[in-house]
Design a protein around this motif. Structure first.
Motif, PDB file in Angstrom:
ATOM      1  N   LEU A 136      36.876  45.218  53.663  1.00  0.00           N
ATOM      2  CA  LEU A 136      37.901  44.178  53.531  1.00  0.00           C
ATOM      3  C   LEU A 136      37.968  43.623  52.117  1.00  0.00           C
ATOM      4  O   LEU A 136      39.032  43.281  51.615  1.00  0.00           O
ATOM      5  CB  LEU A 136      37.573  43.029  54.491  1.00  0.00           C
ATOM      6  CG  LEU A 136      38.526  42.804  55.648  1.00  0.00           C
ATOM      7  CD1 LEU A 136      38.021  41.652  56.482  1.00  0.00           C
ATOM      8  CD2 LEU A 136      39.927  42.527  55.156  1.00  0.00           C
ATOM      9  N   GLY A 162      37.319  45.115  49.445  1.00  0.00           N
ATOM     10  CA  GLY A 162      37.759  46.071  48.448  1.00  0.00           C
ATOM     11  C   GLY A 162      36.611  46.746  47.753  1.00  0.00           C
ATOM     12  O   GLY A 162      35.644  46.098  47.354  1.00  0.00           O
ATOM     13  N   GLN A 201      47.050  30.811  48.098  1.00  0.00           N
ATOM     14  CA  GLN A 201      48.404  31.241  48.437  1.00  0.00           C
ATOM     15  C   GLN A 201      49.447  30.448  47.668  1.00  0.00           C
ATOM     16  O   GLN A 201      50.425  31.000  47.172  1.00  0.00           O
ATOM     17  CB  GLN A 201      48.643  31.093  49.933  1.00  0.00           C
ATOM     18  CG  GLN A 201      48.659  32.423  50.623  1.00  0.00           C
ATOM     19  CD  GLN A 201      48.654  32.292  52.123  1.00  0.00           C
ATOM     20  OE1 GLN A 201      48.328  31.223  52.656  1.00  0.00           O
ATOM     21  NE2 GLN A 201      48.984  33.365  52.805  1.00  0.00           N
ATOM     22  N   GLY A 214      45.065  39.866  49.088  1.00  0.00           N
ATOM     23  CA  GLY A 214      45.026  41.285  48.774  1.00  0.00           C
ATOM     24  C   GLY A 214      44.847  41.549  47.296  1.00  0.00           C
ATOM     25  O   GLY A 214      45.074  42.650  46.813  1.00  0.00           O
ATOM     26  N   LYS A 215      44.442  40.529  46.542  1.00  0.00           N
ATOM     27  CA  LYS A 215      44.218  40.710  45.111  1.00  0.00           C
ATOM     28  C   LYS A 215      42.716  40.841  44.854  1.00  0.00           C
ATOM     29  O   LYS A 215      41.916  40.188  45.516  1.00  0.00           O
ATOM     30  CB  LYS A 215      44.764  39.512  44.324  1.00  0.00           C
ATOM     31  CG  LYS A 215      46.262  39.353  44.442  1.00  0.00           C
ATOM     32  CD  LYS A 215      46.975  40.483  43.757  1.00  0.00           C
ATOM     33  CE  LYS A 215      48.475  40.446  44.068  1.00  0.00           C
ATOM     34  NZ  LYS A 215      49.136  41.701  43.696  1.00  0.00           N
ATOM     35  N   PRO A 216      42.346  41.666  43.896  1.00  0.00           N
ATOM     36  CA  PRO A 216      40.918  41.887  43.664  1.00  0.00           C
ATOM     37  C   PRO A 216      40.203  40.673  43.073  1.00  0.00           C
ATOM     38  O   PRO A 216      40.806  39.899  42.328  1.00  0.00           O
ATOM     39  CB  PRO A 216      40.898  43.044  42.657  1.00  0.00           C
ATOM     40  CG  PRO A 216      42.217  42.965  41.970  1.00  0.00           C
ATOM     41  CD  PRO A 216      43.183  42.474  43.000  1.00  0.00           C
ATOM     42  N   ARG A 231      40.399  37.192  49.494  1.00  0.00           N
ATOM     43  CA  ARG A 231      40.616  38.625  49.320  1.00  0.00           C
ATOM     44  C   ARG A 231      41.493  39.177  50.438  1.00  0.00           C
ATOM     45  O   ARG A 231      42.416  39.942  50.192  1.00  0.00           O
ATOM     46  CB  ARG A 231      39.262  39.345  49.293  1.00  0.00           C
ATOM     47  CG  ARG A 231      39.335  40.834  49.072  1.00  0.00           C
ATOM     48  CD  ARG A 231      39.799  41.130  47.653  1.00  0.00           C
ATOM     49  NE  ARG A 231      39.782  42.564  47.373  1.00  0.00           N
ATOM     50  CZ  ARG A 231      40.790  43.384  47.603  1.00  0.00           C
ATOM     51  NH1 ARG A 231      41.889  42.914  48.117  1.00  0.00           N
ATOM     52  NH2 ARG A 231      40.707  44.660  47.325  1.00  0.00           N
ATOM     53  N   SER A 232      41.211  38.776  51.660  1.00  0.00           N
ATOM     54  CA  SER A 232      41.944  39.400  52.758  1.00  0.00           C
ATOM     55  C   SER A 232      43.349  38.830  52.908  1.00  0.00           C
ATOM     56  O   SER A 232      44.238  39.502  53.400  1.00  0.00           O
ATOM     57  CB  SER A 232      41.166  39.301  54.066  1.00  0.00           C
ATOM     58  OG  SER A 232      40.823  37.980  54.323  1.00  0.00           O
ATOM     59  N   HIS A 248      49.554  31.676  44.270  1.00  0.00           N
ATOM     60  CA  HIS A 248      50.106  33.029  44.249  1.00  0.00           C
ATOM     61  C   HIS A 248      51.631  32.993  44.348  1.00  0.00           C
ATOM     62  O   HIS A 248      52.335  33.741  43.672  1.00  0.00           O
ATOM     63  CB  HIS A 248      49.509  33.843  45.397  1.00  0.00           C
ATOM     64  CG  HIS A 248      49.875  35.291  45.350  1.00  0.00           C
ATOM     65  ND1 HIS A 248      49.760  36.049  44.208  1.00  0.00           N
ATOM     66  CD2 HIS A 248      50.353  36.132  46.304  1.00  0.00           C
ATOM     67  CE1 HIS A 248      50.158  37.284  44.456  1.00  0.00           C
ATOM     68  NE2 HIS A 248      50.530  37.364  45.726  1.00  0.00           N
TER      69      HIS A 248
END
Lengths: 361, 442
Positions: B85, B87, B232, B265-267, B261-262, B235
């Motif tokens: 999850l 990454g 969020q 979705g960014k590292p 992360r989940s 973002h």
């Protein structure tokens, strides 16, 4: 009979109009009380609290309201949803489970059925949790007697929680209540910590004692207390560097600062405030536990409450640590530090503005 | 009170023993324990729910093999899921094809943006880049001074301007960078709350003015349930390219990492692990996974050991152990090797289950020094053949090392016990002990 009455009231009025000396005396008491109440209510400005807690409130109450639609019955599913609201407000697993258990018991014992009543039951339980902690005695931090001067407050916490900002605001609050304040810049580690404190001190109109970056924080503390006595200050606030509570060496440094203080004033520190960031999760508890080991924490300051939908961590800490919350930070302005009032806090948390205005119409 | 998660899972999965497969009924309790662990680690409730769902799906029908405990299987499954999850990519800064690369840093107050900017600049400088730091936090008192002080320490330029708006400061900084050949521009911004509309607009304007190649969100690893909403909100305004997790040197379980992360979705590109300028590390998902599960940081420990322990030296010691030729000299060498790895507390803290247990234990780091003094007060001959150590020699050693005869006796006794233990230890058992290390190497 009527005449008698008129005479009677007339006399009173006459007495009021003419009783110069008596009136002066009562006026004095009255104005003293008013000033006192004014100071306290300034610090407790409910509107500001409301405004500051806007996000906490709207998210907590509106979410609660959204699951308590009319006609809904209290059942396991409802309690689970309440549990989720508490968990996502950072109340923490232990305290959440405790609250839910209490709800279950009361639902059973009082044979509660309608979901609407659960709000007030939950409010009562949260009040019990928060108001029963010693947060009620917050006046003492302002009303210390002359024999305790200089009243030494040490401010500690992990990095980035807002210690320096809190100190600036706290200095302002004490200044407003007519006390002479001196600040000790014992954060000698972080780059430009001195400069940041200077700006706040200037805003608050108080003096700062400092040395160069990298100096011994205990030495700065010693100097500050000496200076406070020489200058006849009422309150000394010591700013310390942020430190993570699992760094043994840094925690020992705090112990040393405490020891050195006692050389100037054997009963110091009078208060040790642990500053916590309200956006912090369950680690806040860990911080409280670890800092308690090296410094006699007398109260908590909860910062950044304006920015979070949470603040639920207040409940977790009040429950687990039995430490009073002294101040809360609800904004960036110098007067955005408020004396914590548990009842007002819970009221603000549960107040539903929409329905309140409905009531007025 | 603090059992490790694996123990709890073992307990919860007891009834599976004797059954051959994990089924919906027998896994329910175990999943409840996983949920608890994740919530205690501050993983966002929404993330917890979907995670539990996927673990459940994967575990159903899993065969329980003879000698593997179902709890261990579950832990492995969960650990692997967490790592997946978060990454597997080790993300670095992505540089622009044409210099300067512009990196913008944003986040809440007190998350550690300024410190991160300095650490990143330092790291890039070490790699031969020419970074320029830009101070766009015009609000917090002395924020500019802080960046300037840090810049001066690293002999790196810091661009700042009095009485100017962030957009103007940053734009002028870019001109400066082009003129003076700075190939990376790191823009530090003020901390802001996501509910502060004016401030969010300001940072969005700044972004569209300078068009950064990287927009990094700095997040305090201790953040609670709100981490997701905050990330969020940033973002939505800034289209983040990566996340930085700070203050990971604390004892937080770091659930925020998983949540962010989940959801984004960014590292997670870097983690901050200390107050010093060089304490910035790449993100290792498997380490955070272990932390979240409260399993210690065994991999870091192994890496630390590997970097300090000379392979040849280790082989030599092993040979000696086998032949029962372990002497006080070797003992001293070994002790010094351990000392090089860091403080005892830090090391023990990385072991699974130890972190919690250690909280109430005072470790006397000076005990090391005392033992060292005792060994150093022995003659070379005595160190090689401890049998020589009679009463009068022991007295001399105690005097020489400033300890008591009891201390010396105790150490000799411990040493003899150790010799005995090692003698009894078969080579097979040694290999077993080295297990995790060997596994990590592969």
């Amino acid at each position: 009979m009527a005449d008698d009455l008129a005479k009677f009231f007339g006399n009173i009025r006459l007495h009021n109009d003419s009783g110069g000396l008596t009136m002066g005396f009562f006026d004095k008491i009255k104005s003293t009380i008013q000033t006192a109440v004014g100071t306290v209510s300034d610090a407790l400005n409910i509107d500001r609290l409301r405004e500051g807690l806007e996000k906490t409130r709207t998210s907590f109450v509106s979410r609660l309201k959204s699951i308590l639609f009319a006609g809904r019955k209290i059942d396991a599913a409802l309690l689970e949803e309440i549990e989720e609201i508490l968990l996502t407000s950072d109340v923490g697993l232990q305290t959440t489970e405790k609250l839910i258990d209490r709800l279950k018991i009361r639902v059973r014992d009082e044979k509660l059925e309608d979901a609407q009543v659960i709000t007030s039951v939950l409010k009562e339980e949260i009040e019990r949790l928060l108001v029963s902690t010693p947060s009620g005695e917050n006046d003492a931090i302002f009303t210390f007697g002359a024999e305790r001067r200089p009243f030494v407050i040490m401010v500690i916490g992990v990095n980035g929680v807002g210690k320096t900002t809190t100190i600036g605001k706290m200095a302002h609050t004490y200044r407003q209540s007519g006390r002479k304040v001196i600040i000790g810049a014992a954060d000698t580690f972080r780059a430009a910590a001195n400069e940041q404190l200077e700006v706040w001190a200037e805003r608050a109109g108080v003096e700062v004692i400092q040395q160069q970056q990298g100096a011994d924080p205990a030495a700065v503390t010693f100097d500050t207390l000496k200076a406070a006595i020489a200058r006849d200050s009422d309150v000394v606030i010591i700013d310390t560097a942020g430190r993570l509570h699992n760094k043994q060496g840094l925690m020992q440094e705090l112990e040393k600062i405490g020891r050195v203080m006692k050389k100037v004033k054997p009963t110091a520190p009078d208060e040790v405030f642990l500053v916590l960031d309200a956006t912090t999760g369950q680690n806040a508890l860990q911080q409280a536990r670890e800092f308690t080991k090296v410094a006699p924490i007398t109260g908590l300051v909860l910062t950044k409450l304006d920015g979070t939908a949470k603040g639920g961590v207040v409940l977790a800490i009040a429950d687990a640590m039995q430490l009073p919350v002294r101040f809360i930070g609800v904004g960036e302005r110098i007067d955005d530090l408020q004396v914590f009032n548990a009842q007002a806090f819970v009221d603000a948390m549960f107040e539903d503005r929409a329905s309140a205005s409905d009531g007025e119409v | 009170m603090f059992e490790s998660l694996s123990e709890k899972l073992e307990e919860a999965l007891k009834k599976i023993r004797g059954q051959s497969k994990i089924t919906e009924e027998n896994v329910t309790d175990a999943l409840a324990e996983v949920r608890r662990a994740l919530l205690e680690a501050d993983v966002n409730l929404g993330v917890v729910k979907s995670f539990i769902e996927s673990v459940k799906e994967k575990s159903l029908g899993m065969e329980v093999k003879g000698n593997i405990l179902p709890g261990q299987m579950m832990i492995k499954l969960i650990h692997d899921e967490l790592v997946a999850l978060m990454g597997t990519d080790k993300a670095d800064v992505s540089f622009a094809p044409q210099a300067p690369t512009i990196i913008m840093v944003a986040g809440l107050q007190g998350s550690g943006k300024t410190t991160f900017c300095a650490k990143l600049a330092f790291q890039l400088k070490k790699k031969g880049r020419q970074p320029l730091l830009v101070a766009c936090d015009i609000y917090r008192p002395a924020a500019v001074d802080q960046l300037k002080t840090l810049g001066a320490k690293m002999t790196l330029p810091v661009f700042s301007k009095d009485d100017a708006q962030p957009v103007d400061i940053a734009s002028e900084a870019l001109t400066y960078a082009r003129k003076y050949g700075r190939d990376v521009v790191i823009v530090d911004t003020a901390g802001r709350l996501t509910i502060d509309e004016a401030m969010m607009q300001e940072v969005a304007d700044l972004k569209s003015a300078i068009r950064p190649h990287e927009v990094l969100f700095v997040c305090d690893a201790m953040t609670g349930q709100d981490a997701v909403n905050t990330a969020q909100a940033f973002h939505e305004r800034l289209e983040l390219t990566g996340v930085i997790l700070t203050k990971l040197d604390g004892d937080t379980r770091g659930g925020a990492a998983l949540s962010i992360r989940s959801v984004l979705g960014k590292p997670i590109k870097f983690v901050g692990v200390g107050e010093n300028i060089d304490q910035l590390e790449p993100f290792h998902p498997e380490r955070i996974a272990s932390r979240i599960l409260g399993m210690g940081d065994i991999i870091t420990l192994v890496e630390k050991a590997q970097s300090q322990i000379d392979e040849k030296e280790a082989a030599r010691l092993e040979e000696k152990l086998k032949k029962n030729q372990f002497t006080f000299e070797d003992f001293l060498d070994q002790m010094r090797m351990i000392k090089k790895m860091g403080s005892l507390r830090d090391l023990l803290g990385m072991l699974p289950g130890m972190d919690k247990a250690l909280r109430n234990v005072q470790i006397d780091e000076r005990a090391f020094a005392r033992v060292e003094a005792i060994v150093l007060s022995m003659t070379l001959e005595e160190r090689r053949s401890p049998k020589l150590l009679n009463g009068s020699r022991r007295r001399r050693i105690a005097l020489g090392s400033g300890t008591s005869i009891q201390d010396v006796n105790r150490l000799i006794k411990q040493f003899e016990d150790m010799q005995k233990m090692m003698k009894n230890m078969s080579r097979g058992k040694m290999a077993h002990l080295m297990g995790p290390q060997a596994a990590a190497r592969r």
